[in-house]
Design an enzyme around this catalytic site. Structure first.
Site, PDB file in Angstrom:
ATOM      1  CG  ASP A 103      40.028  38.963  38.526  1.00  0.00           C
ATOM      2  OD1 ASP A 103      40.870  38.303  39.149  1.00  0.00           O
ATOM      3  OD2 ASP A 103      38.834  38.614  38.368  1.00  0.00           O
TER       4      ASP A 103
ATOM      5  CG  ASP B 143      39.334  32.622  37.145  1.00  0.00           C
ATOM      6  OD1 ASP B 143      39.616  32.247  35.988  1.00  0.00           O
ATOM      7  OD2 ASP B 143      39.986  32.283  38.154  1.00  0.00           O
TER       8      ASP B 143
END
Length: 410
Positions: free
Chosen positions: A9, A11
């Site tokens: 991922d 952020d």
């Protein structure tokens, strides 16, 4: 397909979490992320970014701007000699019901098809349960970051089976440490629980332990309980390995459990509820970073206790200072039984104690053998029900004799 990959991922996982980041200037790599990704590159993993970016559909930024943001991210990684092998993003609004927005698996499936990835050899690192869901639905092992024990949203939330991670990591670097250890077959965890008439407390401890990811086996060493301790344990955890303790005392039970353990990592946990199973990841994590033993401390910053009267605090203080002085230790808490260690060190420790002094023996010998030991903060609660087995003066005398013996013969 034998290509292995680590899906990540964006952020909150490898960069600072800036809501709807709309400028390359706002991209900031998290500490250690660049070096960790380089390690994955060097180990032959494809590193593929999988990210939801609904800011496009919401009109906060364009796909062109998103491309510039990702180019900046690549530049930041290049400073560490690291790189992303591909980037897949979902630009849709959550209300559109697309098949690519996590926790849906569309992005991962596209990556798998494009690069010939074997999901059984692959991992996903993310900071939200939707990342865990996407990973589990595609057959990857999932690692949740960051983990802030013991008061973390993970343990407070109602985690469904497809949201359960394979491991909880404090940061991205720790996640990579675990992935490389797991891929090498060096991450199996055995939990040892000595018991004696803990029928009520075990019913509280095991359900909490069940929520902790990454446990390979639990070994209950029972000291001839006359209540329903064993029956309750088997009901709550049918796969639990029960061993009838042949001798007496906590130390004897622990040594029996150590001998039976199959995991690469061994953790000890009391059955009375005073030690929080939720803390277990903080003991395991340093073992993937070169430490050979991790011990808890109620008296280092972040630790505490609600189960130690003043005279026992004084005794522990004296014993700790004495061990530090005459045995060369540098501990803040000598008489505490929450610890984890690499099983391979057991042979060098040659543990012999049968009582509560076994923890003292273990810690002093680890220091004398030059093992890399780390103390982590821990909170000791009051036992849930019943009377404790520790006899302060009797067991205190045994601990004192252990310190003196180790100072002479160590």
């Amino acid at each position: 397909m034998n290509q292995k990959a680590v899906f990540i991922d964006r952020d909150g996982t490898i960069v600072e979490d800036v809501p709807y980041c709309n400028s390359p200037r706002k991209i900031r790599l998290l500490n250690g992320a660049g070096k960790a990704i380089k390690r994955l590159n060097d180990q032959g993993y494809l590193v593929i970014l999988i990210t939801n970016q609904s800011g496009v559909a919401r009109g906060y930024f364009s796909e062109e701007t998103l491309g510039e943001i990702h180019n900046k991210l690549r530049e930041e990684l290049d400073c560490f000699g690291a790189h992303l092998d591909d980037i897949f993003y979902c630009p849709h609004h959550p209300s559109e019901g697309c098949t690519c927005r996590k926790p849906s698996t569309g992005l991962i499936e596209r990556a798998v098809e494009k690069h010939g990835i074997n999901n059984n050899l692959s991992y996903f690192i993310g900071d939200r349960l939707i990342d865990m869901q996407a990973a589990n639905r595609t057959g990857c092992k999932a690692v949740l970051v960051p983990y802030a024990p013991p008061e973390t949203d993970y343990f407070k939330s109602d985690v469904t089976p497809d949201s359960r991670p394979s491991f909880l990591a404090g940061d991205f670097t720790a996640a990579v440490d675990w992935i490389l250890a797991d891929a090498a077959g060096e991450a199996a965890v055995s939990v040892i629980i000595p018991t004696l008439n803990e029928e009520h407390n075990i019913c509280c401890v095991l359900p909490r332990l069940l929520r902790v990811p990454g446990i390979s086996e639990v070994i209950l060493v029972d000291g001839k309980s006359t209540d329903r301790t064993v029956e309750n344990a088997l009901r709550l955890w049918p796969e639990i390995k029960v061993i009838n303790q042949p001798g007496r005392g906590k130390g004897n039970a622990m040594r029996v459990g150590f001998e039976a353990a199959c995991g690469d990592i061994v953790v000890t946990l009391d059955a009375d509820g005073s030690l929080a199973p939720e803390e277990l990841p903080r003991y395991i994590e340093p073992l993937f970073d070169g430490y050979q033993m991790v011990k808890g401390s109620r008296f280092c910053r972040g630790g505490g206790t609600s189960d130690m009267p003043l005279f026992r605090r004084l005794g522990n203080f004296i014993f700790t200072k004495m061990a530090n002085l005459v045995c060369g230790c540098r501990y803040t808490d000598l008489v505490y039984g929450y610890h984890a260690f690499r099983r391979q060190i057991l042979g060098s420790l040659c543990l012999k104690s049968d009582g509560f002094e076994i923890d003292t023996e273990m810690y002093i010998r680890a220091t004398r053998k030059g093992l890399k030991v780390k103390e982590v903060p821990s909170y000791e609660a009051k036992r849930m029900e019943g009377a404790g087995k520790l006899r302060s003066f009797h067991d205190g005398a045994r601990i004192l004799r252990t310190i003196l013996r180790e100072s002479v013969h160590g």
